[in-house]
Design a protein around this motif. Structure first.
Motif, mmCIF file in Angstrom:
data_model
loop_
_atom_site.group_PDB
_atom_site.id
_atom_site.type_symbol
_atom_site.label_atom_id
_atom_site.label_comp_id
_atom_site.label_asym_id
_atom_site.label_seq_id
_atom_site.Cartn_x
_atom_site.Cartn_y
_atom_site.Cartn_z
ATOM 1 N N HIS A 77 -20.214 0.480 57.847
ATOM 2 C CA HIS A 77 -18.652 0.906 57.221
ATOM 3 C C HIS A 77 -18.248 1.949 57.917
ATOM 4 N N SER A 131 -14.335 -7.667 64.441
ATOM 5 C CA SER A 131 -14.458 -6.765 63.494
ATOM 6 C C SER A 131 -14.838 -7.168 62.003
ATOM 7 N N PRO A 151 -13.460 -6.721 58.817
ATOM 8 C CA PRO A 151 -12.301 -7.389 57.984
ATOM 9 C C PRO A 151 -11.627 -8.638 58.777
ATOM 10 N N ASP A 207 -18.391 -10.048 59.635
ATOM 11 C CA ASP A 207 -19.447 -10.231 58.793
ATOM 12 C C ASP A 207 -19.828 -11.667 58.762
ATOM 13 N N HIS A 214 -13.534 -1.519 50.312
ATOM 14 C CA HIS A 214 -13.500 -2.294 51.432
ATOM 15 C C HIS A 214 -12.760 -3.359 51.527
ATOM 16 N N PRO A 215 -11.711 -3.760 52.288
ATOM 17 C CA PRO A 215 -10.883 -4.814 52.296
ATOM 18 C C PRO A 215 -11.684 -6.189 52.343
ATOM 19 N N HIS A 216 -12.804 -6.196 52.875
ATOM 20 C CA HIS A 216 -13.500 -7.296 53.206
ATOM 21 C C HIS A 216 -14.873 -7.525 52.197
ATOM 22 N N GLU A 217 -14.779 -6.834 51.073
ATOM 23 C CA GLU A 217 -16.239 -6.794 50.282
ATOM 24 C C GLU A 217 -16.366 -8.095 49.784
ATOM 25 N N ASP A 273 -16.710 -10.549 52.002
ATOM 26 C CA ASP A 273 -17.668 -11.245 53.240
ATOM 27 C C ASP A 273 -18.921 -10.295 53.034
#
Length: 127
Positions: free
Chosen positions: A8, A55, A57, A61, A86-89, A91
């Motif tokens: 992160h 990346s 987001p 991931d 985190h916007p991609h939690e 993932d």
């Protein structure tokens, strides 16, 4: 052996330091390093060879998770910020769940990453 590296934003500097501290080990044992895009960029700027995915987001991931389920990733070191949003939690959760499903070692902080490296060093000395 392939190790995926993810960090992160608040942990990227820690990841660079961690990899630098163990770069001789990674090179000596021909360990391939892959990373999510931004983490990989930090590692490249530190002079390290790394294969970059997107990346986090933007799907990095998920790309690493895909390689993992295909048997192309042996270990993941993911320095997480447990206090940040985190916007991609989703993932991140998927990646962690798939590590459990596929029995892939996952280190989520520098202390666990160090134990992974120490364990690999010991294992490779015995071979």
């Amino acid at each position: 052996m392939t190790i995926a590296l993810i960090a992160h934003d608040s942990k990227k500097v820690d990841m660079v330091g961690f990899v630098r501290d163990h770069i001789d080990f990674f090179k000596e044992h021909n360990i391939k390093l892959i990373a999510t895009g931004t983490t990989g960029t930090y590692l490249e700027k530190a002079g390290l060879e790394i294969e970059k995915m997107l990346s986090g987001p933007l799907g990095g991931d998920a790309q690493i998770a895909s390689r993992m389920v295909e048997g192309k990733v042996d270990m993941i070191i993911f320095f997480r910020d447990p206090l940040g949003k985190h916007p991609h939690e989703v993932d991140v959760s998927m990646l962690m769940r798939l590590c459990d499903v596929h029995n892939i070692p996952l280190a989520t902080n520098p202390a666990a990453g160090l134990r992974f490296v120490q364990s690999l060093e010991h294992e490779m000395k015995e071979q």
